[in-house]
Design an enzyme around this catalytic site. Structure first.
Site, PDB file in Angstrom:
ATOM      1  N   GLU A 157       0.875  -1.194   0.190  1.00  0.00           N
ATOM      2  CA  GLU A 157      -0.126  -0.182   0.045  1.00  0.00           C
ATOM      3  C   GLU A 157       0.865   1.366   0.054  1.00  0.00           C
ATOM      4  O   GLU A 157       2.100   1.227   0.563  1.00  0.00           O
ATOM      5  CB  GLU A 157      -0.798   0.106   1.177  1.00  0.00           C
ATOM      6  CG  GLU A 157      -1.953  -1.013   0.969  1.00  0.00           C
ATOM      7  CD  GLU A 157      -2.987  -1.231   2.427  1.00  0.00           C
ATOM      8  OE1 GLU A 157      -2.739  -0.288   3.319  1.00  0.00           O
ATOM      9  OE2 GLU A 157      -3.404  -2.191   2.622  1.00  0.00           O
ATOM     10  N   CYS A 262      -1.681  -6.647   6.704  1.00  0.00           N
ATOM     11  CA  CYS A 262      -0.892  -8.091   6.299  1.00  0.00           C
ATOM     12  C   CYS A 262       0.054  -8.644   7.276  1.00  0.00           C
ATOM     13  O   CYS A 262      -0.205  -9.691   7.604  1.00  0.00           O
ATOM     14  CB  CYS A 262      -0.208  -7.661   4.808  1.00  0.00           C
ATOM     15  SG  CYS A 262      -1.183  -7.539   3.653  1.00  0.00           S
TER      16      CYS A 262
HETATM   17  N1  LIG Z   1      -3.613  -4.823   1.376  1.00  0.00           N
HETATM   18  C1  LIG Z   1      -2.244  -5.357   0.797  1.00  0.00           C
HETATM   19  O1  LIG Z   1      -1.411  -4.456   0.853  1.00  0.00           O
HETATM   20  C2  LIG Z   1      -2.112  -6.707   0.445  1.00  0.00           C
HETATM   21  C3  LIG Z   1      -1.042  -6.895  -0.177  1.00  0.00           C
HETATM   22  C4  LIG Z   1      -0.612  -8.246  -0.654  1.00  0.00           C
HETATM   23  C5  LIG Z   1      -1.815  -9.141  -0.275  1.00  0.00           C
HETATM   24  N2  LIG Z   1      -2.916  -9.011   0.217  1.00  0.00           N
HETATM   25  C6  LIG Z   1      -3.917 -10.110   0.551  1.00  0.00           C
HETATM   26  O2  LIG Z   1      -4.941  -9.621  -0.588  1.00  0.00           O
HETATM   27  C7  LIG Z   1      -6.252 -10.152   0.299  1.00  0.00           C
HETATM   28  C8  LIG Z   1      -7.127  -8.957  -0.020  1.00  0.00           C
HETATM   29  O3  LIG Z   1      -6.655  -7.714   0.835  1.00  0.00           O
HETATM   30  P1  LIG Z   1      -7.049  -6.382   0.704  1.00  0.00           P
HETATM   31  O4  LIG Z   1      -6.398  -5.449   1.864  1.00  0.00           O
HETATM   32  O5  LIG Z   1      -7.128  -5.870  -0.759  1.00  0.00           O
HETATM   33  O6  LIG Z   1      -8.474  -6.461   1.405  1.00  0.00           O
HETATM   34  P2  LIG Z   1      -9.800  -5.389   1.803  1.00  0.00           P
HETATM   35  O7  LIG Z   1     -10.281  -5.769   2.924  1.00  0.00           O
HETATM   36  O8  LIG Z   1      -9.136  -3.998   1.476  1.00  0.00           O
HETATM   37  O9  LIG Z   1     -10.836  -5.721   0.582  1.00  0.00           O
HETATM   38  C9  LIG Z   1     -11.423  -6.883   0.578  1.00  0.00           C
HETATM   39  C10 LIG Z   1     -12.747  -6.571  -0.208  1.00  0.00           C
HETATM   40  O10 LIG Z   1     -13.259  -7.829  -0.657  1.00  0.00           O
HETATM   41  C11 LIG Z   1     -14.660  -7.746  -0.852  1.00  0.00           C
HETATM   42  N3  LIG Z   1     -15.352  -8.965  -0.304  1.00  0.00           N
HETATM   43  C12 LIG Z   1     -15.215  -9.696   0.459  1.00  0.00           C
HETATM   44  N4  LIG Z   1     -16.076 -10.943   0.189  1.00  0.00           N
HETATM   45  C13 LIG Z   1     -16.371 -11.004  -1.012  1.00  0.00           C
HETATM   46  C14 LIG Z   1     -17.447 -11.647  -1.724  1.00  0.00           C
HETATM   47  N5  LIG Z   1     -17.556 -13.009  -1.359  1.00  0.00           N
HETATM   48  N6  LIG Z   1     -17.509 -11.179  -3.084  1.00  0.00           N
HETATM   49  C15 LIG Z   1     -17.227  -9.848  -3.501  1.00  0.00           C
HETATM   50  N7  LIG Z   1     -16.441  -9.200  -2.694  1.00  0.00           N
HETATM   51  C16 LIG Z   1     -16.147  -9.818  -1.330  1.00  0.00           C
HETATM   52  C17 LIG Z   1     -15.007  -6.784   0.591  1.00  0.00           C
HETATM   53  O11 LIG Z   1     -16.233  -6.140   0.485  1.00  0.00           O
HETATM   54  C18 LIG Z   1     -13.808  -5.884   0.289  1.00  0.00           C
HETATM   55  O12 LIG Z   1     -14.173  -4.718  -0.274  1.00  0.00           O
HETATM   56  C19 LIG Z   1      -6.052 -10.256   1.502  1.00  0.00           C
HETATM   57  O13 LIG Z   1      -5.801 -11.815   1.378  1.00  0.00           O
HETATM   58  C20 LIG Z   1      -4.737  -9.747   2.037  1.00  0.00           C
HETATM   59  O14 LIG Z   1      -3.871 -10.491   2.891  1.00  0.00           O
HETATM   60  C21 LIG Z   1      -3.069  -7.585   0.520  1.00  0.00           C
END
Ligand SMILES: NC(=O)c1ccc[n+]([C@@H]2O[C@H](COP(=O)([O-])OP(=O)(O)OC[C@H]3O[C@@H](n4cnc5c(N)ncnc54)[C@H](O)[C@@H]3O)[C@@H](O)[C@H]2O)c1
Length: 438
Positions: A157, A262
Site C-alpha cells: 500500500e 498483512c
Molecule cells: N492490502 C495489501 O497491501 C495486501 C498485499 C498483498 C496481499 N494482500 C492480501 O490480499 C487479500 C485482500 O486484501 P485487501 O487489503 O485488498 O482486502 P480489503 O479488506 O481491503 O478488501 C476486500 C474486499 O473484498 C470484498 N469481498 C469480501 N468477500 C467478498 C465476496 N464474497 N464477493 C465479493 N467481494 C467480497 C470486501 O467487500 C472488500 O471490499 C488479503 O488476503 C490480503 O492478505 C493484501
C-alpha cells in the site's frame, strides 16, 4: 486481450483490476459491498492510494474497466476470475476463509464456460485445493472445466500501482502447468522472473516472504533496544549492516514495529499453520513477541520522562500503519494510543490521510487539523508514522506551543541534535543512552 473478473475491490483487487485494464484487458471488478461499487461508479475512491483515481478514471473512460455487484454479469464469458477478497485473522490466529469460500461458491453458481480461477488473496497452504473442492461440491455433478492457480500478490500500500506494474517476480502455482502458463501471459509485458510452482509452494512463498520481512524488522528492533542500553546508534548499525550485499538495506528501520493489514495477520496465520501441523514456530513466536514489546517501549520511555502519564496530554503524529496510505488496520499508532490511554493519558492526534478512517473508530481521542494543533499544550509528542509532511515541520513553533518540550521519535525520523539545540528532550529508538532517555 483477456476477459477478467476481479472479485473484491479492496487494496489488492482494485489495483489488480485497474492495472490489468491499463494493460489492455477487458476487466470487471466486483464487490458485494454495494456502497463501494456505487462510489466507484461515480469515480469516488474507496481509499487513498497514490495515482489510483486517475488510472481508474482513464480506464473506465476507455471502457476497459467497470464495476458491479452482479456476479452473473461480471463472470459472463471471462477467461480468468481473480479472487482478491479479505482473509482476516480468525479467533485462534488462523486465516478466516469465509470470504474466499463465498467467492468460490459464486464462481461455481455463475460460470458455465471454461475458466481459470486465480487466487490473489493470501491464503493458508492447501487453500487452492480446497477452493477447487468447494467449486466441485457446489456444482453438484454439473460439469465445469476449470483450474485453480495461486498468484500471490506482493504489492505494498502506498506504492501499489508501481509495485504491481514493476514486480520483482510473479509467482504462479498450479496442479496444471498449462493453466499457470495461461495466467503468465497476463504478465508478459513485465520484465521480471516468472516462477511457476505447485499450488502449495506458491501459497507458502507469500507467507514466508511476509514472515521474513517482519523478522528483519523485529531483528533490528531487538538490536535497537540493546543500542539504547549500550550507547550505540541503531541507524548507523543498520546502515553498516545494509552495505553488506548479503544483507541489504531494506526492512532494517528500527521503530515501533510492523503493523498493517498483512504482516500481523499473516505471521499469526503462518504460526497457526505450523502449530496445527505439529511443528513449533519458535522464531515466528519471538518475532511477534518482540513486535508487541516494541510498542510498550513508548510507555516505558515516556513514563521515565514524565514521571507518570495520568492526566498528561500526549500528541500523536500519524495514525495510518505507514506513510502514503489511509489504512489504519493494526496500525502501531492505535496500539500506542490504547496503551497510553490505559495509563490515564489524554490523546490528541493528526494524520495527513487517515483522519476519516480514524473518526469511524471509537478511539476517544481529539482529532486535530495539523501537527501544531496537536502540539498545543501537549506534555509530549510521539511520532508514530513517518509521513513526509512531518519531516519539515517548524520545530521552533512546536516548542513554543507545547506544555513540556518532550519528543518521542518512534521512527527515528528527526535530527536528534538539532531538536536538542532548540530545547527539546529528544527520545529516539535505539539511538544511544543519552541523558534524555533517563
Ligand atoms: N492490502 C495489501 O497491501 C495486501 C498485499 C498483498 C496481499 N494482500 C492480501 O490480499 C487479500 C485482500 O486484501 P485487501 O487489503 O485488498 O482486502 P480489503 O479488506 O481491503 O478488501 C476486500 C474486499 O473484498 C470484498 N469481498 C469480501 N468477500 C467478498 C465476496 N464474497 N464477493 C465479493 N467481494 C467480497 C470486501 O467487500 C472488500 O471490499 C488479503 O488476503 C490480503 O492478505 C493484501
Amino acid at each position: 486481450m483477456s476477459k477478467i473478473c476481479v472479485i473484491g475491490t479492496g487494496y489488492v483487487g482494485l489495483v489488480t483490476g485497474t492495472c490489468f485494464a491499463d494493460l489492455g484487458n477487458d476487466v470487471v471488478c466486483l464487490d458485494r459491498d454495494e456502497e463501494r461499487i456505487n462510489q466507484l461508479n461515480q469515480s469516488k475512491m474507496p481509499f487513498y492510494e497514490p495515482g489510483m483515481e486517475q488510472l481508474i478514471n482513464q480506464n473506465a473512460k476507455a471502457s476497459r474497466l467497470s464495476f458491479t455487484t452482479d456476479y452473473k454479469k461480471a463472470l459472463k464469458d471471462v477467461d480468468f476470475a481473480f479472487i482478491a477478497v479479505g482473509t482476516p485473522s480468525g479467533a485462534d490466529g488462523e486465516a478466516d476463509l469465509q470470504y474466499v469460500r463465498s467467492a468460490a461458491e459464486e464462481i461455481a453458481d455463475n460460470v458455465d464456460s471454461p475458466i481459470i480461477v486465480v487466487n490473489k488473496s493470501t491464503v493458508p497452504v492447501g487453500t487452492g485445493d480446497w477452493v477447487a473442492d468447494v467449486i466441485r461440491k457446489r456444482r453438484n455433478g454439473k460439469a465445469l472445466e476449470f483450474n485453480v492457480v495461486s498468484n500471490p500478490e506482493f504489492l505494498r500500500e502506498g506504492s501499489a500501482i508501481s509495485d504491481f506494474m514493476n514486480p520483482d517476480r510473479v509467482v504462479l502455482g498450479s496442479t496444471n502447468k498449462e493453466a499457470a502458463e495461461n495466467v503468465a501471459t497476463l504478465y508478459s509485458q513485465f520484465r521480471c522472473p516468472v516462477l511457476i510452482t505447485d499450488l502449495r509452494t506458491a501459497e507458502m512463498i507469500k507467507y514466508a516472504s511476509n514472515a521474513f520481512l517482519a523478522t528483519r524488522i523485529s531483528f533490528i528492533n531487538e538490536i535497537a533496544n540493546m543500542c539504547d542500553e549500550l550507547d550505540a546508534d541503531v541507524s548507523q548499525v543498520a546502515l553498516g549492516m545494509g552495505y553488506d550485499k548479503r544483507i541489504g538495506h531494506a526492512f532494517l528501520d528500527a521503530g515501533l514495529g510492523w503493523g498493517g493489514s498483512c504482516f500481523p495477520k499473516d505471521v499469526k496465520a503462518l504460526a497457526h499453520m505450523a502449530v496445527i501441523h505439529g511443528t513449533h514456530p519458535q522464531l515466528l513466536q519471538a518475532v511477534m513477541e518482540i513486535n508487541r514489546n516494541q510498542r510498550r517501549q513508548v510507555l516505558v520511555k515516556l513514563r521515565k520522562a514524565l514521571g507518570n502519564l495520568d492526566e498528561k496530554t500526549i500528541g500523536v503524529l500519524g495514525l495510518s500503519f505507514k506513510p502514503n496510505t489511509d489504512d489504519i488496520r493494526d496500525a502501531p499508532a492505535l496500539e500506542v494510543i490504547h496503551l497510553l490511554q490505559n495509563e490515564g493519558a489524554n490523546i490528541k492526534a493528526y494524520d495527513p490521510q487517515a483522519m476519516e478512517n480514524a473518526a469511524k473508530e471509537n478511539l476517544r481521542i481529539q482529532l486535530c487539523k495539523n501537527p501544531y494543533q496537536v502540539a498545543e499544550n501537549a506534555d509530549a509528542l510521539v511520532l508514530t508514522t513517518e509521513w513526509n509532511e512531518f519531516k519539515q515541520i517548524d520545530f521552533e513553533k512546536i516548542h513554543s506551543l507545547m506544555n513540556q518540550p518532550i519528543i518521542m521519535d518512534g521512527r527515528n525520523l528527526w535530527d536528534a541534535e538539532a531538536l536538542r539545540e532548540i530545547g527539546f528532550k529528544y527520545i529516539g529508538v535505539g539511538r544511544g543512552n543519552h541523558p534524555d532517555n533517563e
